[in-house]
Write a protein that holds these residues in place. Sequence first.
Motif, PDB file in Angstrom:
ATOM      1  N   THR A 471      66.304 -30.010 -15.115  1.00 56.06           N
ATOM      2  CA  THR A 471      64.676 -30.160 -15.822  1.00 56.06           C
ATOM      3  C   THR A 471      64.822 -28.584 -15.975  1.00 56.06           C
ATOM      4  OG1 THR A 471      63.224 -30.734 -14.218  1.00 56.06           O
ATOM      5  CG2 THR A 471      63.830 -32.015 -15.667  1.00 56.06           C
ATOM      6  N   LYS A 472      64.375 -28.558 -17.044  1.00 49.29           N
ATOM      7  CA  LYS A 472      63.907 -26.461 -17.824  1.00 49.29           C
ATOM      8  C   LYS A 472      62.820 -26.648 -18.299  1.00 49.29           C
ATOM      9  CE  LYS A 472      65.877 -24.858 -21.680  1.00 49.29           C
ATOM     10  NZ  LYS A 472      66.149 -24.418 -22.244  1.00 49.29           N
ATOM     11  N   ILE A 473      61.919 -25.829 -17.635  1.00 52.41           N
ATOM     12  CA  ILE A 473      60.282 -25.781 -18.395  1.00 52.41           C
ATOM     13  C   ILE A 473      60.337 -24.104 -19.063  1.00 52.41           C
ATOM     14  CG2 ILE A 473      57.651 -25.131 -17.852  1.00 52.41           C
ATOM     15  CD1 ILE A 473      58.500 -27.764 -15.369  1.00 52.41           C
ATOM     16  N   SER A 474      59.883 -24.189 -20.040  1.00 52.55           N
ATOM     17  CA  SER A 474      59.934 -22.460 -20.476  1.00 52.55           C
ATOM     18  C   SER A 474      58.538 -22.302 -21.201  1.00 52.55           C
ATOM     19  CB  SER A 474      60.981 -22.863 -21.567  1.00 52.55           C
ATOM     20  OG  SER A 474      62.382 -22.617 -21.115  1.00 52.55           O
ATOM     21  N   HIS A 475      58.621 -20.698 -21.488  1.00 57.05           N
ATOM     22  CA  HIS A 475      57.774 -20.093 -22.311  1.00 57.05           C
ATOM     23  C   HIS A 475      56.536 -19.611 -20.902  1.00 57.05           C
ATOM     24  CE1 HIS A 475      59.348 -20.841 -26.062  1.00 57.05           C
ATOM     25  NE2 HIS A 475      59.914 -21.554 -26.312  1.00 57.05           N
ATOM     26  N   LEU A 476      57.150 -19.286 -19.713  1.00 55.63           N
ATOM     27  CA  LEU A 476      55.779 -19.281 -18.608  1.00 55.63           C
ATOM     28  C   LEU A 476      55.137 -17.723 -18.981  1.00 55.63           C
ATOM     29  CD1 LEU A 476      58.443 -20.702 -15.616  1.00 55.63           C
ATOM     30  CD2 LEU A 476      56.203 -22.268 -17.633  1.00 55.63           C
ATOM     31  N   LYS A 477      54.442 -17.964 -18.370  1.00 57.37           N
ATOM     32  CA  LYS A 477      53.675 -16.422 -18.401  1.00 57.37           C
ATOM     33  C   LYS A 477      54.425 -15.032 -17.216  1.00 57.37           C
ATOM     34  CE  LYS A 477      48.640 -14.505 -17.264  1.00 57.37           C
ATOM     35  NZ  LYS A 477      47.463 -14.533 -17.081  1.00 57.37           N
ATOM     36  N   LYS A 478      54.114 -14.176 -17.239  1.00 57.05           N
ATOM     37  CA  LYS A 478      54.770 -13.460 -17.054  1.00 57.05           C
ATOM     38  C   LYS A 478      53.712 -12.958 -15.608  1.00 57.05           C
ATOM     39  CE  LYS A 478      55.224  -8.315 -16.678  1.00 57.05           C
ATOM     40  NZ  LYS A 478      55.709  -6.868 -17.582  1.00 57.05           N
ATOM     41  N   GLY A 479      55.127 -13.063 -14.115  1.00 52.69           N
ATOM     42  CA  GLY A 479      54.725 -12.717 -13.054  1.00 52.69           C
ATOM     43  C   GLY A 479      54.053 -13.733 -12.460  1.00 52.69           C
ATOM     44  N   THR A 480      53.809 -15.571 -13.302  1.00 54.60           N
ATOM     45  CA  THR A 480      53.282 -16.030 -12.460  1.00 54.60           C
ATOM     46  C   THR A 480      54.331 -16.938 -11.454  1.00 54.60           C
ATOM     47  OG1 THR A 480      52.658 -17.936 -14.158  1.00 54.60           O
ATOM     48  CG2 THR A 480      51.511 -16.563 -14.226  1.00 54.60           C
ATOM     49  N   VAL A 481      55.050 -17.201 -11.147  1.00 48.63           N
ATOM     50  CA  VAL A 481      56.128 -18.283 -10.604  1.00 48.63           C
ATOM     51  C   VAL A 481      56.176 -17.729  -9.250  1.00 48.63           C
ATOM     52  CG1 VAL A 481      58.988 -18.242 -10.496  1.00 48.63           C
ATOM     53  CG2 VAL A 481      57.841 -17.780 -12.686  1.00 48.63           C
ATOM     54  N   LYS A 482      55.646 -19.000  -8.922  1.00 48.23           N
ATOM     55  CA  LYS A 482      55.916 -19.085  -7.299  1.00 48.23           C
ATOM     56  C   LYS A 482      57.053 -20.196  -6.760  1.00 48.23           C
ATOM     57  CE  LYS A 482      51.012 -18.963  -8.148  1.00 48.23           C
ATOM     58  NZ  LYS A 482      50.502 -17.721  -7.870  1.00 48.23           N
ATOM     59  N   VAL A 483      58.293 -19.676  -6.764  1.00 52.75           N
ATOM     60  CA  VAL A 483      59.124 -20.044  -6.039  1.00 52.75           C
ATOM     61  C   VAL A 483      60.219 -18.734  -6.376  1.00 52.75           C
ATOM     62  CG1 VAL A 483      58.706 -22.651  -6.459  1.00 52.75           C
ATOM     63  CG2 VAL A 483      59.591 -21.836  -8.563  1.00 52.75           C
ATOM     64  N   LYS A 484      61.278 -20.001  -5.514  1.00 49.82           N
ATOM     65  CA  LYS A 484      62.183 -18.785  -6.075  1.00 49.82           C
ATOM     66  C   LYS A 484      63.736 -19.453  -6.010  1.00 49.82           C
ATOM     67  CE  LYS A 484      62.736 -17.484  -1.048  1.00 49.82           C
ATOM     68  NZ  LYS A 484      61.587 -18.255  -0.720  1.00 49.82           N
ATOM     69  N   LYS A 485      64.418 -18.496  -6.222  1.00 50.94           N
ATOM     70  CA  LYS A 485      65.949 -20.123  -6.215  1.00 50.94           C
ATOM     71  C   LYS A 485      66.787 -19.998  -4.998  1.00 50.94           C
ATOM     72  CE  LYS A 485      69.314 -18.390  -8.448  1.00 50.94           C
ATOM     73  NZ  LYS A 485      71.107 -17.959  -9.555  1.00 50.94           N
ATOM     74  N   GLY A 486      66.760 -21.732  -4.886  1.00 48.35           N
ATOM     75  CA  GLY A 486      67.125 -22.146  -4.531  1.00 48.35           C
ATOM     76  C   GLY A 486      65.952 -22.709  -2.807  1.00 48.35           C
ATOM     77  N   ASP A 487      65.080 -22.598  -3.459  1.00 48.23           N
ATOM     78  CA  ASP A 487      63.585 -23.500  -3.039  1.00 48.23           C
ATOM     79  C   ASP A 487      64.062 -24.566  -3.107  1.00 48.23           C
ATOM     80  OD1 ASP A 487      63.231 -20.624  -2.205  1.00 48.23           O
ATOM     81  OD2 ASP A 487      60.973 -20.845  -2.874  1.00 48.23           O
ATOM     82  N   ASN A 488      63.843 -25.842  -2.148  1.00 44.32           N
ATOM     83  CA  ASN A 488      63.334 -27.087  -2.058  1.00 44.32           C
ATOM     84  C   ASN A 488      61.744 -27.681  -3.075  1.00 44.32           C
ATOM     85  OD1 ASN A 488      65.760 -28.123  -1.680  1.00 44.32           O
ATOM     86  ND2 ASN A 488      65.440 -27.759   0.245  1.00 44.32           N
ATOM     87  N   VAL A 489      61.920 -28.594  -4.044  1.00 44.20           N
ATOM     88  CA  VAL A 489      60.319 -28.893  -4.441  1.00 44.20           C
ATOM     89  C   VAL A 489      59.833 -30.621  -4.653  1.00 44.20           C
ATOM     90  CG1 VAL A 489      59.891 -26.885  -5.671  1.00 44.20           C
ATOM     91  CG2 VAL A 489      61.007 -28.614  -6.703  1.00 44.20           C
ATOM     92  N   LYS A 490      58.805 -30.780  -4.730  1.00 43.82           N
ATOM     93  CA  LYS A 490      58.504 -32.094  -4.741  1.00 43.82           C
ATOM     94  C   LYS A 490      57.917 -31.787  -5.556  1.00 43.82           C
ATOM     95  CE  LYS A 490      59.356 -33.742  -0.788  1.00 43.82           C
ATOM     96  NZ  LYS A 490      60.695 -34.546  -0.474  1.00 43.82           N
ATOM     97  N   ARG A 491      57.945 -33.563  -6.465  1.00 43.16           N
ATOM     98  CA  ARG A 491      57.394 -33.587  -7.602  1.00 43.16           C
ATOM     99  C   ARG A 491      55.534 -33.627  -7.943  1.00 43.16           C
ATOM    100  NH1 ARG A 491      56.931 -39.513  -8.840  1.00 43.16           N
ATOM    101  NH2 ARG A 491      55.663 -39.576  -7.662  1.00 43.16           N
ATOM    102  N   GLY A 492      54.956 -32.528  -8.161  1.00 40.80           N
ATOM    103  CA  GLY A 492      54.158 -32.086  -8.482  1.00 40.80           C
ATOM    104  C   GLY A 492      53.421 -30.500  -7.939  1.00 40.80           C
ATOM    105  N   ASP A 493      54.416 -30.130  -7.738  1.00 36.68           N
ATOM    106  CA  ASP A 493      54.302 -29.365  -7.069  1.00 36.68           C
ATOM    107  C   ASP A 493      54.125 -28.009  -8.222  1.00 36.68           C
ATOM    108  OD1 ASP A 493      54.532 -29.894  -4.372  1.00 36.68           O
ATOM    109  OD2 ASP A 493      56.626 -29.367  -3.731  1.00 36.68           O
ATOM    110  N   VAL A 494      53.314 -26.983  -7.804  1.00 37.45           N
ATOM    111  CA  VAL A 494      53.328 -25.734  -8.936  1.00 37.45           C
ATOM    112  C   VAL A 494      53.873 -24.658  -9.014  1.00 37.45           C
ATOM    113  CG1 VAL A 494      51.613 -24.258  -9.600  1.00 37.45           C
ATOM    114  CG2 VAL A 494      50.397 -25.909  -9.169  1.00 37.45           C
TER     115      VAL A 494
END
Length: 749
Positions: A471-494
């Motif tokens: 899945t891809k989510i685009s047009h995000l606000k600069k500097g607000t990304v809370k994850v990094k490449k390789g992170d495992n995430v759960k459904r609903g995680d910000v």
Amino acid sequence: MLDKTIIKIQTNLASMSLKSNTASWVFIEGILNSYSQIFFSKNKVFAMILVLVTFFDLVAGISGLMSVIVANVAATLIGYNKEKAAGGYYGFNSLLVGLGIGIFYQPGIAFIFVLVFAALFTLFLTIWMEGYFGKYGLPYLSWPFLLGIWIVTLASRSFSALDVSERGVYVINEIYGYGGISLVRLYDLVNNLPLHESIIIYFKSLGAIFFQYHLLAGVLVAVGLLIYSRIAFLLSLVGFFTAYYYYLFIGANLNELSYGYIGFNYILTAIAIGGFFIIPSKYSFLWVILLTPIISFIITATSVFFLSLQLSIYSLAFNIVVLIFIYALKFRERYFTKPELVSVQQFSPEQNLYAHLNYHSRFDVFAQTPVVLPFLGEWTITQSHDGEHTHRNEWRHAWDFEIFDEDGKKFEGDGLAAEDYYCYNKPVTAAADGTVQEIKDGLPDNPIGEIDVDKNWGNTIVIKHQEKLYTKISHLKKGTVKVKKGDNVKRGDVLAYSGNSGRSPIPHIHFQVQQTPFIGSKTIDYPLAKYVLKKDDGYELKTYDRPQKEQTVVNIGKNDSLFKAFNFIPGQKISFEVTNKDKKQESINWEVKADFYNTVYLECSKSGSKAWFKNDGTLFYFTHFEGDMGSMLYYFYLGAYKVALGFYKSLIIRDTYPLAVFKNKFVLFWQDFLAPFHLFMKANYTMKYVKINDDLNSSKIYLTSGANMRISKSTHQKIDFKIEIDGSMISKFEVLGKNINLLAKEIKS
């Protein structure tokens, strides 16, 4: 009357099976299933008929029964799987070997010795072939029987103490000895019926499966087959008579079809291919017809070879064709539903078909990983699939989301700044469990009305959920990304916060599903597993659907009272006091259990009924029911078939039941015949969320639901339900229908 009697017998036997958990009944069940498994069945009435048929020859009947007992006892003592033993998997091949030995040889000490060790040898062959064919996802069918009977037959030619049987020479005398003059008259009546040659061979072919080569045996097997499955009975006719007229058409020798009544190869192949291993449909029936010449080739060719060894080919052609065909289907790259292999075996062509149709109506078979909305709260779709702006060609399957207020405005103030927009700087969440695959960050928000065509997607996150699913989510606000490449995430995680970067003239988020991990990957048409659609008059739950432009949607929330009331945990016990229309009361007890496959179900201690369910934290739904259709658990299955665990006033939930939940077995009997081609019956479920009373400690919630069984366009059966949730329990569950008035109150533990 006969139909009602059969249904009553089946119900009583099913009740026996469900109520009794004793070792003795499990053992008896394993014996009965060993007989019915020859026709891929676990129907007890059918099994009893087959037991009776084998005892037309007393020695053969006893030999078959002894072989089954030896195989099942040995399987238990050695430590093989108890469920498989009870299901008849370890016994049916030994049964066939025992029947063959019983028919061919005279009883005696040497006979018993050979019989016992032949049954044991066949069990070992079964275990070996289960492991061998299982590696390829294939059934072992009756290969253990074939190897067992051939080896025993060849070896026994050197056993001087083993005498060849002379039974069958004086059939009438033997029948008289079994059942007196009444049975002789019945035998004569059936054998003297003015039937066409083809029908006679058909019935005798059915009897020949159990080494009984006379008409009466075949008629009884046909009756049992009809009781077990209308589709299987129809397939037996299609398979056999296609072969019969094929032989006439090509000028083949009909003696081949009737010699040893090898015609049962066509019957068994038709049932296996047409409705057991493959979902019954027009395609499965077509393949039954198309495979007929191949079966005849194998029968003719192998008969020449085995004749030189003075051996019968028995069911060899059936085993070869079924294995080859199922194996060949596994290598398809398209047309997976023409025909479609059975994924979860129900041991009945009807059940396979109805469960399959129900699954397809409730879920998207290709959407194995559930994907939900990537945000919190209510958002409105401003561009959907095949959108008029940017969702075109390879990127056509996507959604754009924004937030509107009650007046239909998307911003406050003059809307000249990104901060004016309601959807700006809102949390964006993971749509499913996965691993962060790609991140683009650092691009500033655009001034309102301007776009960045060079960095089209803007700040973006790509998440991998499984192979070929991202899945891809685009047009995000600069500097607000809370994850990094390789992170495992759960459904609903910000993951980040919404912005206005990339090709975005005003704040919004772009969401799509794709098969490859790149930011510019093309989209695929993939449904959202569940969401709530806001409507003018309330809400509606949608599952495996694609929301449209201008629709307002929200993820299912979680109400604590609903969540706790339907949070059934293995080991949990639930008790109700039930009052019927005559004001009589009784207590019923349910227990939450997990089966061999770790799927969870409710079991009623009184009726033995079971109802399997799933609960993902926001949605509770039933998947299958077995048992007494008069039990309170059956009505709970109907009334709480699907429940969203968040409360939305006037929320409507719609779903469909499998047709097997119909109580009118007479109508269902006729539907079964037509089911592979046409359905004239429907079973619909509706639930409505009525109201909620909140206090400081808990919520009292009122729900209503209904089960609507339709035949053609008219309602045949309707049952209404009222459900009351109080705190963490189902305080009341009421059933209202024709001749039904039940009130269940949960007893606090």
